[in-house]
Motif scaffolding. Sequence first.
Motif, PDB file in Angstrom:
ATOM      1  N   ASP A 157       0.826  -1.211   0.000  1.00  0.00           N
ATOM      2  CA  ASP A 157       0.000   0.000   0.000  1.00  0.00           C
ATOM      3  C   ASP A 157       0.859   1.259   0.000  1.00  0.00           C
ATOM      4  O   ASP A 157       2.026   1.252   0.415  1.00  0.00           O
ATOM      5  N   ASN A 158       0.236   2.354  -0.480  1.00  0.00           N
ATOM      6  CA  ASN A 158       0.807   3.699  -0.393  1.00  0.00           C
ATOM      7  C   ASN A 158       2.176   3.808  -1.064  1.00  0.00           C
ATOM      8  O   ASN A 158       3.117   4.372  -0.511  1.00  0.00           O
ATOM      9  N   LEU A 159       2.276   3.255  -2.287  1.00  0.00           N
ATOM     10  CA  LEU A 159       3.534   3.328  -3.032  1.00  0.00           C
ATOM     11  C   LEU A 159       3.509   4.526  -3.982  1.00  0.00           C
ATOM     12  O   LEU A 159       2.564   4.711  -4.742  1.00  0.00           O
ATOM     13  N   ASN A 160       4.556   5.318  -3.936  1.00  0.00           N
ATOM     14  CA  ASN A 160       4.687   6.501  -4.782  1.00  0.00           C
ATOM     15  C   ASN A 160       5.990   6.381  -5.559  1.00  0.00           C
ATOM     16  O   ASN A 160       7.070   6.605  -5.007  1.00  0.00           O
ATOM     17  N   PHE A 161       5.905   6.008  -6.838  1.00  0.00           N
ATOM     18  CA  PHE A 161       7.114   5.819  -7.644  1.00  0.00           C
ATOM     19  C   PHE A 161       6.796   6.052  -9.116  1.00  0.00           C
ATOM     20  O   PHE A 161       5.655   5.884  -9.552  1.00  0.00           O
ATOM     21  N   ASN A 162       7.803   6.455  -9.884  1.00  0.00           N
ATOM     22  CA  ASN A 162       7.609   6.688 -11.318  1.00  0.00           C
ATOM     23  C   ASN A 162       8.686   6.024 -12.165  1.00  0.00           C
ATOM     24  O   ASN A 162       8.889   6.391 -13.317  1.00  0.00           O
ATOM     25  N   GLU A 163       9.403   5.051 -11.574  1.00  0.00           N
ATOM     26  CA  GLU A 163      10.349   4.222 -12.318  1.00  0.00           C
ATOM     27  C   GLU A 163       9.892   2.774 -12.206  1.00  0.00           C
ATOM     28  O   GLU A 163       9.119   2.438 -11.313  1.00  0.00           O
ATOM     29  N   PRO A 164      10.359   1.895 -13.114  1.00  0.00           N
ATOM     30  CA  PRO A 164       9.953   0.487 -13.008  1.00  0.00           C
ATOM     31  C   PRO A 164      10.309  -0.092 -11.642  1.00  0.00           C
ATOM     32  O   PRO A 164      11.418   0.099 -11.141  1.00  0.00           O
ATOM     33  N   LEU A 165       9.344  -0.774 -11.034  1.00  0.00           N
ATOM     34  CA  LEU A 165       9.546  -1.383  -9.721  1.00  0.00           C
ATOM     35  C   LEU A 165       9.585  -2.897  -9.880  1.00  0.00           C
ATOM     36  O   LEU A 165       8.617  -3.515 -10.329  1.00  0.00           O
ATOM     37  N   GLY A 166      10.705  -3.484  -9.536  1.00  0.00           N
ATOM     38  CA  GLY A 166      10.838  -4.937  -9.575  1.00  0.00           C
ATOM     39  C   GLY A 166      10.455  -5.546  -8.239  1.00  0.00           C
ATOM     40  O   GLY A 166      10.938  -5.105  -7.190  1.00  0.00           O
ATOM     41  N   ILE A 167       9.566  -6.545  -8.267  1.00  0.00           N
ATOM     42  CA  ILE A 167       9.132  -7.232  -7.047  1.00  0.00           C
ATOM     43  C   ILE A 167       9.541  -8.695  -7.165  1.00  0.00           C
ATOM     44  O   ILE A 167       9.018  -9.438  -8.010  1.00  0.00           O
TER      45      ILE A 167
END
Length: 796
Positions: free
Chosen positions: A494-504
């Motif tokens: 929850d509550n993620l703020n990002f504008n680049e690719p996020l690897g999980i």
Amino acid sequence: MKNIFFLLLISSVQPVLSQTKLEKAITNLENNYEQEKVYLLTDKSQYAAGDQIWFKSFVFDGYNRTALSTTLFVELYDSDKKLIDWKTILLTNGEGSGDFKLKADLPEQVYFVRAYTPYMTNFSEDFQVVKTIPIYNPNSAESLEISKNSNWSAKAFPESGNFINGMPTKFAVRLSSDNSLPESWTGKIIDAQNPNVSITTFTSFDKNVASFKITPTLGKKYQAIIQDNTGKKQTIDLPEVASSGLNLEVSSSKDGVKYSLKGVNLKQQLQNYKIVGTINNHLAYKANINQLTNEASSLIPTKISNGANGILQLAIFDEQDNLVAKRLCFIKPNNLKVEKAEIIGKNLKETPRSFNSIDLSPESYFKNYTVVVSDDGSNNTEDENILSSLWLTGDFTSKIDTPAQYFSKNANSEALDALLISENWKRFDWNSVLSGATPTIKNNSLKFLSYKVKPIKDNAILRDAAVTLALKLGENPPSASLFKTDQSGYVYLDNLNFNEPLGISLFVNQEKGKESSTDNLFVTVEPLVNPTQFKGNFPNTKYKLVKATENKKLPTTISRAINTQKNNRKTENVDVQIEEVKLVGKKQDPKEELNKQLSTGMFNSMNSTIFDFVNEDQHAGSGNILDWLQGRAAGLTFQRNNSGENVPYIRGSQAKLYLDEMATDASMISSLPISNIAMVKVIKESGLIGNAVLIYTMKGNLKSKNTEKETKKNNLAIVKGYDKPSEFPIEMLDDSTAKVENDTRETLYWNPNLFDSDYVPPRIKFYNNDSAKQYKVLIISFDEDDNILYDNQILK
């Protein structure tokens, strides 16, 4: 609305032990009808195919910037409701910005930009903003024309909705049309039994409305005859005259809103009638009439809105809490609370390509500005602006011609009042609220972005299990955290703020006696809130499509835009040539050797960008290679197709796709594991190939130096977050722009976030084109208390 003003027309009030039906309805309204609205500013009003649409969004909760939502979806559609592109925009203090890169082969037609927050999808789609954008293309088989059809219809609306025998009643006459309204129109009121005698006449305030006053007689049928400036006529009936009811008159001034009630043939006169005033679905005023009387009046002070402007809805309820009259009015229409920009210095020139600057006061309460500068000074008229959206069109679904006029310097407050008499507040319906109905909230106002992650091991869902998720944002090192899945097998981020690719990446503790491995792990990630399908109809426009003629004529602004695109390509080509010169004489490196090994014949070009996956670690994970390529090569952009796959475009034109130098499509590339890729090459305007993206797979004894890392692919998912706005190009006087023969840029400066900390004082800096002699400067800002600054002027 925090300040609620209560008025008792007599001093003695009996205590109430339980809530009445109306009191319950007001509680229902306060608790369940919070709603948002959007204003979307674009740098221009029309575009050429291949242009870039720059936009700034302002999202409001009532008349303040929203604190409900941090996410906005902005979508681009063609006239057939086909989704062309969409953006996920981060909202900070209700503001966010972005852009659309238009394909060069877009057919000429009217397009539509839709904007809404996830929370807004709980309410009527009619309140989502849909902005009309005409886009021209000289190569299209069809051309846009402004329709000359001026068919219109008219309606007459009595003030408060009642037309009662012997009561002087103000009427608003409203025209509507699917295309355009007549420039001016007049009318007269007649008795249907005596049509040759005019009772009263009226003249339109503007294209939308007119008003008149009449005292009716029971049993008579009244009609309005309206005639426009071209001679077209229409006759409409006024409502039937009633023998009893409530007459309501309202007027607004700088001191407040005055209302007068008169009852006609009412059983208990006005005793136990209630007057309720709401602003933005919140109770702002309440008065009870406890006397036995047929007349009552009062002045509602401006403190109900803290002295701010806005629309007050007055609703009158009888002794049984039935709605008997309602009226919309604007608070302080002749005293708009709008600040102007404090310009403390300017350096403006008419010389072609000269440097210009405008300095704003560093002492201002306003700290963050949205600024647009263009040379369109010859036409300073606005159809819509942030004031008309905030105070009018954001809350109404009917079509209003040139709504910005009602908040301009020379605005006619009588015209605005007539318009509001003809409107109906549809954010809620009193009868529905009185019955206890509440909206169904399916999408709560989540902060930022949220995802649900499903870990899978050996093809089985992991329920109530401890798992480790490693999150890697862009080129940053990963961070690992321990999570426990729920009974359905999900982990929530929850509550993620990002504008680049996020690897999980997923990891599970090894079992006793077994070697730890990720080969048997798989992970999927789904956003909790997605864009919703548009179900409604786009608004009718004044445009129509006709077959293009041989000598197709384009609007001047579009011809200029097309020339600007040509200039941009020249500039890009100069930059490419400079880079190629820099490469001459360089020592051969492994990347060049790999290119020689894999590329053949016409697929070799100096005008190319190469990504080496054999000798270099590209940090590509295991996602889609086309997603990974976004933002990594100059001039290369992507548009989503109908299947949701990214398709490459170079300088506005769709690029060809090749897999091992064989033509292919995006679906084939998207399914290719990145661990199998040896090299990616982006070619721009080269010989027979033109614009192309080439994917080369591992061959022979080629092996990535990062093979071990790349094989860990099943346990990794790549997630896209907020769309990062592109940077607006500020033209500089260098060797590349000197090659441009005729600079025809219309938008000279676009900055959706000019902070006072950027410069002291805050400075607007731009270069002139070759023809501008004066500059249209638009500045928007809000202070900490959400007071608005709006300044739209011509500077020389």
